[in-house]
Design a protein around this motif. Structure first.
Motif, PDB file in Angstrom:
ATOM      1  N   ILE A   1       0.838  -1.203   0.000  1.00 52.79           N
ATOM      2  CA  ILE A   1       0.000   0.000   0.000  1.00 52.79           C
ATOM      3  C   ILE A   1       0.875   1.256   0.000  1.00 52.79           C
ATOM      4  CG2 ILE A   1      -1.682   1.307   1.350  1.00 52.79           C
ATOM      5  CD1 ILE A   1      -2.765  -1.438   2.337  1.00 52.79           C
ATOM      6  N   ALA A   2       1.937   1.239   0.806  1.00 53.42           N
ATOM      7  CA  ALA A   2       2.819   2.409   0.870  1.00 53.42           C
ATOM      8  C   ALA A   2       3.465   2.691  -0.479  1.00 53.42           C
ATOM      9  CB  ALA A   2       3.896   2.188   1.935  1.00 53.42           C
ATOM     10  N   LEU A   3       3.942   1.647  -1.165  1.00 54.22           N
ATOM     11  CA  LEU A   3       4.571   1.848  -2.471  1.00 54.22           C
ATOM     12  C   LEU A   3       3.545   2.284  -3.505  1.00 54.22           C
ATOM     13  CD1 LEU A   3       7.071   1.708  -4.257  1.00 54.22           C
ATOM     14  CD2 LEU A   3       6.569  -0.717  -4.654  1.00 54.22           C
ATOM     15  N   ALA A   4       2.362   1.678  -3.487  1.00 49.70           N
ATOM     16  CA  ALA A   4       1.320   2.061  -4.438  1.00 49.70           C
ATOM     17  C   ALA A   4       0.942   3.527  -4.272  1.00 49.70           C
ATOM     18  CB  ALA A   4       0.090   1.168  -4.251  1.00 49.70           C
ATOM     19  N   GLU A   5       0.862   3.986  -3.031  1.00 49.19           N
ATOM     20  CA  GLU A   5       0.510   5.387  -2.793  1.00 49.19           C
ATOM     21  C   GLU A   5       1.627   6.314  -3.247  1.00 49.19           C
ATOM     22  OE1 GLU A   5      -2.516   4.676   1.015  1.00 49.19           O
ATOM     23  OE2 GLU A   5      -0.439   5.326   1.354  1.00 49.19           O
ATOM     24  N   THR A   6       2.864   5.899  -3.045  1.00 47.61           N
ATOM     25  CA  THR A   6       3.992   6.724  -3.509  1.00 47.61           C
ATOM     26  C   THR A   6       3.994   6.827  -5.031  1.00 47.61           C
ATOM     27  OG1 THR A   6       5.340   6.115  -1.599  1.00 47.61           O
ATOM     28  CG2 THR A   6       6.501   6.931  -3.544  1.00 47.61           C
ATOM     29  N   LEU A   7       3.735   5.710  -5.683  1.00 46.95           N
ATOM     30  CA  LEU A   7       3.728   5.685  -7.152  1.00 46.95           C
ATOM     31  C   LEU A   7       2.417   6.197  -7.747  1.00 46.95           C
ATOM     32  CD1 LEU A   7       5.300   2.146  -7.746  1.00 46.95           C
ATOM     33  CD2 LEU A   7       6.427   4.355  -8.096  1.00 46.95           C
ATOM     34  N   ASP A   8       1.373   6.279  -6.897  1.00 48.36           N
ATOM     35  CA  ASP A   8       0.020   6.570  -7.383  1.00 48.36           C
ATOM     36  C   ASP A   8      -0.329   5.578  -8.501  1.00 48.36           C
ATOM     37  OD1 ASP A   8      -2.463   7.669  -7.650  1.00 48.36           O
ATOM     38  OD2 ASP A   8      -1.810   9.427  -8.793  1.00 48.36           O
ATOM     39  N   ALA A   9      -0.152   4.286  -8.190  1.00 44.08           N
ATOM     40  CA  ALA A   9      -0.369   3.229  -9.172  1.00 44.08           C
ATOM     41  C   ALA A   9      -1.554   2.371  -8.768  1.00 44.08           C
ATOM     42  CB  ALA A   9       0.879   2.356  -9.285  1.00 44.08           C
ATOM     43  N   PRO A  10      -2.439   2.023  -9.708  1.00 46.33           N
ATOM     44  CA  PRO A  10      -3.539   1.106  -9.399  1.00 46.33           C
ATOM     45  C   PRO A  10      -2.991  -0.281  -9.092  1.00 46.33           C
ATOM     46  CG  PRO A  10      -3.424   1.493 -11.763  1.00 46.33           C
ATOM     47  CD  PRO A  10      -2.442   2.428 -11.135  1.00 46.33           C
ATOM     48  N   VAL A  11      -3.688  -0.989  -8.211  1.00 48.23           N
ATOM     49  CA  VAL A  11      -3.274  -2.329  -7.790  1.00 48.23           C
ATOM     50  C   VAL A  11      -4.359  -3.332  -8.167  1.00 48.23           C
ATOM     51  CG1 VAL A  11      -2.598  -3.810  -5.868  1.00 48.23           C
ATOM     52  CG2 VAL A  11      -1.966  -1.379  -5.856  1.00 48.23           C
ATOM     53  N   VAL A  12      -3.991  -4.310  -8.969  1.00 47.97           N
ATOM     54  CA  VAL A  12      -4.866  -5.433  -9.294  1.00 47.97           C
ATOM     55  C   VAL A  12      -4.438  -6.611  -8.430  1.00 47.97           C
ATOM     56  CG1 VAL A  12      -5.545  -7.090 -11.067  1.00 47.97           C
ATOM     57  CG2 VAL A  12      -5.277  -4.672 -11.660  1.00 47.97           C
ATOM     58  N   SER A  13      -5.389  -7.289  -7.812  1.00 47.34           N
ATOM     59  CA  SER A  13      -5.093  -8.470  -7.009  1.00 47.34           C
ATOM     60  C   SER A  13      -5.423  -9.733  -7.795  1.00 47.34           C
ATOM     61  CB  SER A  13      -5.894  -8.459  -5.705  1.00 47.34           C
ATOM     62  OG  SER A  13      -5.579  -7.325  -4.926  1.00 47.34           O
ATOM     63  N   THR A  14      -4.576 -10.752  -7.670  1.00 49.22           N
ATOM     64  CA  THR A  14      -4.910 -12.052  -8.232  1.00 49.22           C
ATOM     65  C   THR A  14      -5.903 -12.748  -7.300  1.00 49.22           C
ATOM     66  OG1 THR A  14      -3.202 -13.300  -7.070  1.00 49.22           O
ATOM     67  CG2 THR A  14      -2.560 -12.189  -9.127  1.00 49.22           C
ATOM     68  N   ALA A  15      -6.374 -13.934  -7.723  1.00 51.10           N
ATOM     69  CA  ALA A  15      -7.269 -14.697  -6.851  1.00 51.10           C
ATOM     70  C   ALA A  15      -6.566 -15.029  -5.539  1.00 51.10           C
ATOM     71  CB  ALA A  15      -7.713 -15.970  -7.561  1.00 51.10           C
ATOM     72  N   GLY A  16      -5.300 -15.427  -5.606  1.00 49.41           N
ATOM     73  CA  GLY A  16      -4.546 -15.717  -4.394  1.00 49.41           C
ATOM     74  C   GLY A  16      -4.179 -14.481  -3.610  1.00 49.41           C
ATOM     75  N   GLY A  17      -4.114 -13.342  -4.278  1.00 50.99           N
ATOM     76  CA  GLY A  17      -3.732 -12.104  -3.622  1.00 50.99           C
ATOM     77  C   GLY A  17      -4.897 -11.271  -3.133  1.00 50.99           C
ATOM     78  N   ASN A  18      -6.127 -11.746  -3.357  1.00 51.79           N
ATOM     79  CA  ASN A  18      -7.297 -10.988  -2.922  1.00 51.79           C
ATOM     80  C   ASN A  18      -7.225 -10.744  -1.419  1.00 51.79           C
ATOM     81  OD1 ASN A  18      -9.763  -9.737  -2.723  1.00 51.79           O
ATOM     82  ND2 ASN A  18     -10.982 -11.550  -3.199  1.00 51.79           N
ATOM     83  N   GLY A  19      -7.205  -9.494  -1.031  1.00 53.43           N
ATOM     84  CA  GLY A  19      -7.046  -9.119   0.367  1.00 53.43           C
ATOM     85  C   GLY A  19      -5.703  -8.491   0.658  1.00 53.43           C
ATOM     86  N   ALA A  20      -4.772  -8.532  -0.313  1.00 52.58           N
ATOM     87  CA  ALA A  20      -3.470  -7.904  -0.099  1.00 52.58           C
ATOM     88  C   ALA A  20      -3.605  -6.396   0.072  1.00 52.58           C
ATOM     89  CB  ALA A  20      -2.542  -8.221  -1.272  1.00 52.58           C
ATOM     90  N   ILE A  21      -4.563  -5.810  -0.628  1.00 54.44           N
ATOM     91  CA  ILE A  21      -4.910  -4.401  -0.465  1.00 54.44           C
ATOM     92  C   ILE A  21      -6.416  -4.355  -0.256  1.00 54.44           C
ATOM     93  CG2 ILE A  21      -5.122  -4.074  -2.967  1.00 54.44           C
ATOM     94  CD1 ILE A  21      -4.266  -1.153  -2.574  1.00 54.44           C
ATOM     95  N   PRO A  22      -6.911  -3.571   0.685  1.00 56.08           N
ATOM     96  CA  PRO A  22      -8.358  -3.520   0.895  1.00 56.08           C
ATOM     97  C   PRO A  22      -9.082  -3.119  -0.389  1.00 56.08           C
ATOM     98  CG  PRO A  22      -7.211  -2.450   2.705  1.00 56.08           C
ATOM     99  CD  PRO A  22      -6.171  -2.738   1.672  1.00 56.08           C
ATOM    100  N   LEU A  23     -10.169  -3.808  -0.703  1.00 59.80           N
ATOM    101  CA  LEU A  23     -10.900  -3.488  -1.929  1.00 59.80           C
ATOM    102  C   LEU A  23     -11.468  -2.074  -1.879  1.00 59.80           C
ATOM    103  CD1 LEU A  23     -12.772  -6.826  -2.787  1.00 59.80           C
ATOM    104  CD2 LEU A  23     -10.583  -5.959  -3.641  1.00 59.80           C
ATOM    105  N   ALA A  24     -11.639  -1.532  -0.678  1.00 60.97           N
ATOM    106  CA  ALA A  24     -12.176  -0.176  -0.556  1.00 60.97           C
ATOM    107  C   ALA A  24     -11.109   0.897  -0.739  1.00 60.97           C
ATOM    108  CB  ALA A  24     -12.841  -0.008   0.810  1.00 60.97           C
ATOM    109  N   HIS A  25      -9.841   0.510  -0.838  1.00 62.82           N
ATOM    110  CA  HIS A  25      -8.775   1.501  -1.013  1.00 62.82           C
ATOM    111  C   HIS A  25      -8.909   2.153  -2.390  1.00 62.82           C
ATOM    112  CE1 HIS A  25      -4.788   3.272  -1.439  1.00 62.82           C
ATOM    113  NE2 HIS A  25      -4.595   3.057  -0.135  1.00 62.82           N
ATOM    114  N   PRO A  26      -8.719   3.462  -2.490  1.00 63.77           N
ATOM    115  CA  PRO A  26      -8.893   4.142  -3.798  1.00 63.77           C
ATOM    116  C   PRO A  26      -7.999   3.576  -4.903  1.00 63.77           C
ATOM    117  CG  PRO A  26      -8.749   5.749  -2.013  1.00 63.77           C
ATOM    118  CD  PRO A  26      -8.431   4.419  -1.411  1.00 63.77           C
ATOM    119  N   LEU A  27      -6.861   3.004  -4.566  1.00 59.66           N
ATOM    120  CA  LEU A  27      -5.958   2.472  -5.589  1.00 59.66           C
ATOM    121  C   LEU A  27      -6.230   1.009  -5.916  1.00 59.66           C
ATOM    122  CD1 LEU A  27      -2.582   4.112  -4.533  1.00 59.66           C
ATOM    123  CD2 LEU A  27      -3.942   4.634  -6.574  1.00 59.66           C
TER     124      LEU A  27
END
Length: 537
Positions: free
Chosen positions: A228-254
């Protein structure tokens, strides 16, 4: 002084390593192991099928952060466990499988005729474990188990296999009681500095960076926060895989969601000028069945060297997810341009929603929404390979709980026994979802749930067969073959085990599931309904 044997040394070693629970099934060559449990403080969880013993240990490990330990017998018992070990191996779950063996004089086929005999039992395990070992003397048991314990946890984590012959387990020993044992787990692997600098340079210069978060992010301590910290620094969207679902909260703007089988998601990943993939091998599902074709640079971070560059040309970063994310963030030069990651994430979620709304899938979406509302935010959930789980890969919001599936290897039967293991380990109520086909793989574990009064709600969605295979075959051939199943009356069956059971329909299932979380002990909910899969494009 009481006479001790190799079984006692094994149990003492496990206790010294911090083990509290063991899963498994007794067997003739393993009796020394199980008799030793009687003289210990270990809690034994008795399954009914060896494969389910491993699934239970898998669920225990996923939710407690500890190694799941299994005791198993020789030959047929050991072989029956292999399917579940494949899931643990593919999903990087630390499991210690301790299986018995025939006496030493028969190892390698030197003598014939032993019950359960395999000339090379380890050979069957090598394809689904990180390491295998045979102990030939009780004095070696503590050291072999400590090494296996460390190997199971070293990233990438996974199952390990130790076999101990029957006579080693039963023979009287002079080995002093094991009171202290240290397993040296290596620290998380750090990336090479020059690779970090290059990855940071590419990301800082990118105009359209995208991050792909795989299961390795969820498994690495501290990685979700670093992501989350790196995504916010980069202002980059994050896609989660099926195994990664939950790595970033789905409610997070990115968060761009986890609709990995969606063509809009595939396009976003492919259009990135720099794609940072963490803890993902770009497997069949993640690549949307081979339709993902990156047009920019790909940075792939993984603790498992063999997956780096296995499917695409990448800048490979061989490292633990958390350390790599932190090091890349620290090495970032000044970012010269303005990005619009939140806008890109929001736009993707909107397009996915619009596409789903054209497919007449209101019933499926309502079911997932009702279940999400019914299950507490922090509950550990387990999903078998069924249509509801295929939806959950993308549509389930884990919130503060755990989201666990059999998606890594794709075998049936994980959800219920794994949820039992998690309930035993955490002491909190878990939630499992199976189809009627998958439920039959683990139906015997109703006895386990009852025997141990596991705090678990098991939802069985009864659509009369292998629903996802029915859809695949109908789509490919115009008709389905061998997908329709005779099955029991699940309500009467659960009652026969003395387990509270509730018949539900699509309108009542949410309320019924919610009510079970106010009860104690196991509960079964049966929902007869036919669900449909969403079209990927």
């Amino acid at each position: 002084m009481m006479k001790r044997n190799g079984g006692d040394v094994t149990v003492e070693s496990l206790t010294a390593l911090g083990v509290t629970h063991v899963f498994g099934i007794p067997g003739q060559h393993a009796l020394g192991l199980f008799d030793a449990i009687r003289r210990s403080d270990l809690s034994f969880v008795s399954s009914r099928v060896e494969n389910n013993s491993v699934f239970a240990a898998d669920g225990y490990a996923r939710t407690t952060g500890q190694v799941g330990v299994v005791f198993c017998s020789t030959g047929p018992g050991a072989l029956t466990a292999l399917g579940a070990l494949q899931e643990a191996y593919a999903a990087c779950v630390p499991v210690l499988m301790i299986t018995s063996q025939i006496p030493r004089d028969g190892l390698g086929g030197a003598r014939k005729g032993y019950l359960h005999q395999l000339d090379d039992q380890q050979a069957s395990a090598r394809n689904v474990t990180k390491s295998t070992a045979t102990v030939r003397d009780a004095a070696a048991i503590p050291g072999v188990l400590a090494d296996a314990w460390a190997t199971a946890q070293e990233a990438p984590a996974g199952p390990v296999w130790v076999e101990i012959p029957q006579d080693v387990l039963l023979e009287e020993v002079t080995v002093p009681p094991v009171t202290g044992l240290v397993a040296s787990v290596p620290p998380p692997r750090r990336p090479r500095p020059e690779v970090v600098v290059e990855a940071a340079r590419l990301l800082a210069a990118a105009e359209r960076p995208v991050i792909l978060a795989g299961g390795g992010v969820r498994r690495s301590a501290g990685a979700p926060e670093a992501l989350i910290a790196l995504a916010e620094t980069l202002d980059a969207p994050v896609v989660s895989t099926a195994g990664g679902n939950g790595a970033i909260p789905l409610a997070h703007p990115l968060s761009a969601g986890a609709w990995i089988e969606d063509r809009h998601t595939t396009d976003l990943l492919g259009d990135a000028d720099v794609l940072l993939a963490i803890g993902s091998s770009f497997g069949e599902v993640t690549s949307n069945y081979g339709t993902f074709a990156p047009r920019g640079r790909v940075i792939q971070v993984d603790a498992e060297a063999r997956v780096l560059g296995s499917n695409h040309d990448v800048l490979g970063v061989h490292a633990d997810a958390a350390t790599a994310l932190a090091d890349i963030a620290a090495a970032l030069p000044e970012i010269g341009q303005t990005r619009s990651g939140a806008s890109a994430a929001s736009d993707l979620r909107t397009r996915v929603r619009a596409r789903l709304d054209t497919q007449d899938l209101a019933a499926e979406q309502r079911l997932l929404a009702d279940l999400r509302a019914a299950v507490p935010d922090d509950a550990e959930t387990f999903w078998d390979m069924t249509i509801a789980a295929y939806w959950a890969w993308s549509a389930w919001d884990p919130r503060t709980g755990g989201f666990h599936t059999a998606q890594a290897s794709g075998g049936l039967g994980l959800a219920f026994p794994a949820a039992i293991g998690a309930a035993v380990g955490t002491g909190r109520r878990t939630f499992a979802v199976s189809g009627d086909g998958g439920a039959m793989y683990s139906i015997a574990e109703l006895a386990t749930a009852r025997q141990h009064d596991a705090e678990i709600t098991w939802l069985v969605i009864d659509d009369g067969g292998y629903g996802i295979l029915r859809e695949y075959m109908t789509g490919a051939f115009g008709a389905a073959t061998a997908t329709e199943l005779a099955r029991p009356d699940f309500v009467l069956l659960a009652e026969a085990f003395g387990i509270p059971v509730h018949a539900a329909n699509p309108e009542t299932v949410g309320e019924i599931v919610a009510d079970t979380f106010a009860t104690s002990g196991p509960a079964v909910v049966v929902l007869p309904t036919v669900l449909r899969m969403f079209a990927p494009s």
